[in-house]
Design a protein around this motif. Structure first.
Motif, PDB file in Angstrom:
ATOM      1  N   VAL A  68     104.140  34.886  -8.791  1.00 52.53           N
ATOM      2  CA  VAL A  68     104.938  35.361  -7.651  1.00 52.53           C
ATOM      3  C   VAL A  68     104.179  35.102  -6.349  1.00 52.53           C
ATOM      4  O   VAL A  68     104.744  34.606  -5.364  1.00 52.53           O
ATOM      5  CB  VAL A  68     105.272  36.867  -7.803  1.00 52.53           C
ATOM      6  CG1 VAL A  68     105.834  37.421  -6.516  1.00 52.53           C
ATOM      7  CG2 VAL A  68     106.269  37.076  -8.940  1.00 52.53           C
ATOM      8  N   ASP A 168     114.474  28.130 -24.521  1.00 48.82           N
ATOM      9  CA  ASP A 168     114.395  29.499 -25.038  1.00 48.82           C
ATOM     10  C   ASP A 168     115.686  29.842 -25.752  1.00 48.82           C
ATOM     11  O   ASP A 168     116.707  29.184 -25.569  1.00 48.82           O
ATOM     12  CB  ASP A 168     114.115  30.496 -23.892  1.00 48.82           C
ATOM     13  CG  ASP A 168     115.256  30.590 -22.889  1.00 48.82           C
ATOM     14  OD1 ASP A 168     116.340  31.086 -23.247  1.00 48.82           O
ATOM     15  OD2 ASP A 168     115.063  30.166 -21.719  1.00 48.82           O
ATOM     16  N   GLY A 172     120.514  33.314 -21.675  1.00 46.36           N
ATOM     17  CA  GLY A 172     121.331  32.229 -21.124  1.00 46.36           C
ATOM     18  C   GLY A 172     121.913  32.581 -19.761  1.00 46.36           C
ATOM     19  O   GLY A 172     121.703  33.676 -19.236  1.00 46.36           O
ATOM     20  N   THR A 187     118.379  35.776  -7.433  1.00 47.25           N
ATOM     21  CA  THR A 187     117.856  36.337  -8.679  1.00 47.25           C
ATOM     22  C   THR A 187     118.877  37.278  -9.293  1.00 47.25           C
ATOM     23  O   THR A 187     119.674  37.883  -8.580  1.00 47.25           O
ATOM     24  CB  THR A 187     116.524  37.088  -8.431  1.00 47.25           C
ATOM     25  OG1 THR A 187     116.033  37.579  -9.677  1.00 47.25           O
ATOM     26  CG2 THR A 187     116.681  38.268  -7.476  1.00 47.25           C
ATOM     27  N   THR A 188     118.860  37.364 -10.618  1.00 54.33           N
ATOM     28  CA  THR A 188     119.690  38.376 -11.293  1.00 54.33           C
ATOM     29  C   THR A 188     118.785  39.402 -11.955  1.00 54.33           C
ATOM     30  O   THR A 188     119.262  40.302 -12.637  1.00 54.33           O
ATOM     31  CB  THR A 188     120.563  37.732 -12.399  1.00 54.33           C
ATOM     32  OG1 THR A 188     119.708  37.105 -13.355  1.00 54.33           O
ATOM     33  CG2 THR A 188     121.540  36.722 -11.822  1.00 54.33           C
ATOM     34  N   GLY A 196     111.131  31.222  -8.303  1.00 55.27           N
ATOM     35  CA  GLY A 196     110.584  30.346  -9.355  1.00 55.27           C
ATOM     36  C   GLY A 196     111.227  28.966  -9.385  1.00 55.27           C
ATOM     37  O   GLY A 196     110.555  27.946  -9.245  1.00 55.27           O
TER      38      GLY A 196
HETATM   39  N1  LIG Z   1     115.496  30.654 -18.906  1.00 58.07           N
HETATM   40  C1  LIG Z   1     116.410  31.363 -18.261  1.00 58.07           C
HETATM   41  N2  LIG Z   1     117.328  32.092 -18.959  1.00 58.07           N
HETATM   42  C2  LIG Z   1     118.276  32.810 -18.331  1.00 58.07           C
HETATM   43  N3  LIG Z   1     118.408  32.864 -16.987  1.00 58.07           N
HETATM   44  C3  LIG Z   1     117.542  32.167 -16.242  1.00 58.07           C
HETATM   45  C4  LIG Z   1     116.500  31.378 -16.828  1.00 58.07           C
HETATM   46  N4  LIG Z   1     115.815  30.784 -15.831  1.00 58.07           N
HETATM   47  C5  LIG Z   1     116.380  31.190 -14.683  1.00 58.07           C
HETATM   48  N5  LIG Z   1     117.409  32.018 -14.915  1.00 58.07           N
HETATM   49  C6  LIG Z   1     118.288  32.637 -13.900  1.00 58.07           C
HETATM   50  O1  LIG Z   1     118.049  32.033 -12.653  1.00 58.07           O
HETATM   51  C7  LIG Z   1     117.629  33.037 -11.694  1.00 58.07           C
HETATM   52  C8  LIG Z   1     116.655  32.406 -10.735  1.00 58.07           C
HETATM   53  O2  LIG Z   1     115.447  32.074 -11.415  1.00 58.07           O
HETATM   54  P1  LIG Z   1     114.089  32.015 -10.582  1.00 58.07           P
HETATM   55  O3  LIG Z   1     112.996  31.665 -11.509  1.00 58.07           O
HETATM   56  O4  LIG Z   1     114.301  31.161  -9.386  1.00 58.07           O
HETATM   57  O5  LIG Z   1     113.936  33.500 -10.036  1.00 58.07           O
HETATM   58  P2  LIG Z   1     113.542  34.812 -10.832  1.00 58.07           P
HETATM   59  O6  LIG Z   1     113.001  34.460 -12.184  1.00 58.07           O
HETATM   60  O7  LIG Z   1     114.710  35.723 -10.799  1.00 58.07           O
HETATM   61  O8  LIG Z   1     112.384  35.419  -9.926  1.00 58.07           O
HETATM   62  P3  LIG Z   1     110.884  34.831  -9.762  1.00 58.07           P
HETATM   63  O9  LIG Z   1     110.812  33.558 -10.566  1.00 58.07           O
HETATM   64  O10 LIG Z   1     110.706  34.567  -8.318  1.00 58.07           O
HETATM   65  O11 LIG Z   1     109.998  35.890 -10.306  1.00 58.07           O
HETATM   66  C9  LIG Z   1     117.089  34.160 -12.543  1.00 58.07           C
HETATM   67  O12 LIG Z   1     117.143  35.402 -11.867  1.00 58.07           O
HETATM   68  C10 LIG Z   1     118.032  34.119 -13.750  1.00 58.07           C
HETATM   69  O13 LIG Z   1     119.278  34.709 -13.440  1.00 58.07           O
END
Ligand SMILES: Nc1ncnc2c1ncn2[C@@H]1O[C@H](COP(=O)(O)OP(=O)(O)OP(=O)(O)O)[C@@H](O)[C@H]1O
Ligand SMILES: [Mg+2]
Length: 235
Positions: A68, A168, A172, A187-188, A196
């Motif tokens: 982060v 993974d 999903g 983000t969700t 990320g």
């Molecule tokens: N492997 C995954 N499986 C399910 N949902 C995913 C996956 N990767 C990303 N997402 C979805 O995409 C969103 C954005 O991902 P991102 O990595 O940009 O942010 P984050 O993981 O929410 O926060 P951060 O990575 O900054 O800690 C996530 O909040 C999630 O909803």
């Protein structure tokens, strides 16, 4: 336009960005040291069934914090430093990433499957930035499997391109989430920052790489990163 001639709101945003970057920089450096020690402890405890899950969780937590801070630094910095591109073995980088993921998995119910492809896959890239991007994808995969599952990390080379895929069997994404997944701050997750995948996209673009995500709600997600192999690398 100089900062002084910008409207007050824009100037405030710029100094907020600079402050975020400074704090993120300090945190990232401190956490880098903590992560190193946590890795050493986790390695020592890997064979101990009572301690491995605890040190695994410690390492996983530190690594998330480190990621982060690094992501905040990547987007908050007022001027982005140029990529340092040099020949690097992506197969090895992925191997090291899988090694360190393995240490953080005990106690999570997640099984790691490694499918190494070519012994060597040389690309022209910035090792630190690529490691950061791939770590973000691995962290997302782990976070998508709170009840456990299978994490598959694979590499293969074909037609002058190396592909790293991280799969993974987690929650999903539905279409709406998938469409917005790369947006900064989308983000969700209750404790997500949404940086990320934004960083993944930026790092990929800077390397002339492609990122492709396929996902099915309830079934899991696969993220593929494709990079051009450097001249003379096998395949
Ligand atoms: N492997 C995954 N499986 C399910 N949902 C995913 C996956 N990767 C990303 N997402 C979805 O995409 C969103 C954005 O991902 P991102 O990595 O940009 O942010 P984050 O993981 O929410 O926060 P951060 O990575 O900054 O800690 C996530 O909040 C999630 O909803
Ligand atoms: Mg993430």
């Amino acid at each position: 336009m100089s900062a002084a001639s910008l409207p007050t709101g824009a100037r405030a945003l710029m100094s907020l960005g600079a402050m975020t970057a400074t704090v993120a920089h300090e945190l990232r450096n401190l956490l880098g040291g903590v992560e190193l020690y946590a890795t050493l402890v986790a390695e020592q405890c890997a064979a101990d069934p009572a301690l491995a899950p605890l040190t695994g969780r410690l390492l996983g937590g530190v690594r998330r914090l480190h990621a982060v801070a690094a992501n905040l630094l990547a987007v908050g910095r007022p001027s982005r430093p140029a990529l340092e591109r040099a020949p690097l073995d992506l197969a090895r980088l992925v191997d090291e990433l899988a090694d360190s993921a393995a240490l953080a998995l005990p106690g999570t119910g997640i099984r790691l499957v490694r499918r190494p492809g070519p012994a060597k896959a040389v690309v022209l890239g910035d090792a630190e930035r690529l490691r950061q991007a791939l770590l973000n994808v691995v962290l997302n995969a782990v976070q998508a499997m709170p009840q456990g599952g299978v994490l598959t990390i694979a590499t293969r080379a074909r037609d002058g391109v190396v592909e790293v895929s991280i799969r993974d069997t987690g929650v999903g994404m539905d279409r709406a989430t998938l469409r917005r997944a790369f947006e900064p701050f989308f983000t969700t997750r209750p404790r997500g920052t949404g940086l990320g995948l934004a960083v993944v996209r930026e790092v990929a673009a800077a390397h002339g790489a492609r990122v492709h995500i396929t996902s099915r709600p309830g079934r899991g997600t696969t993220v593929r990163l494709r990079l051009p192999l450097a001249e003379g690398s096998p395949a």
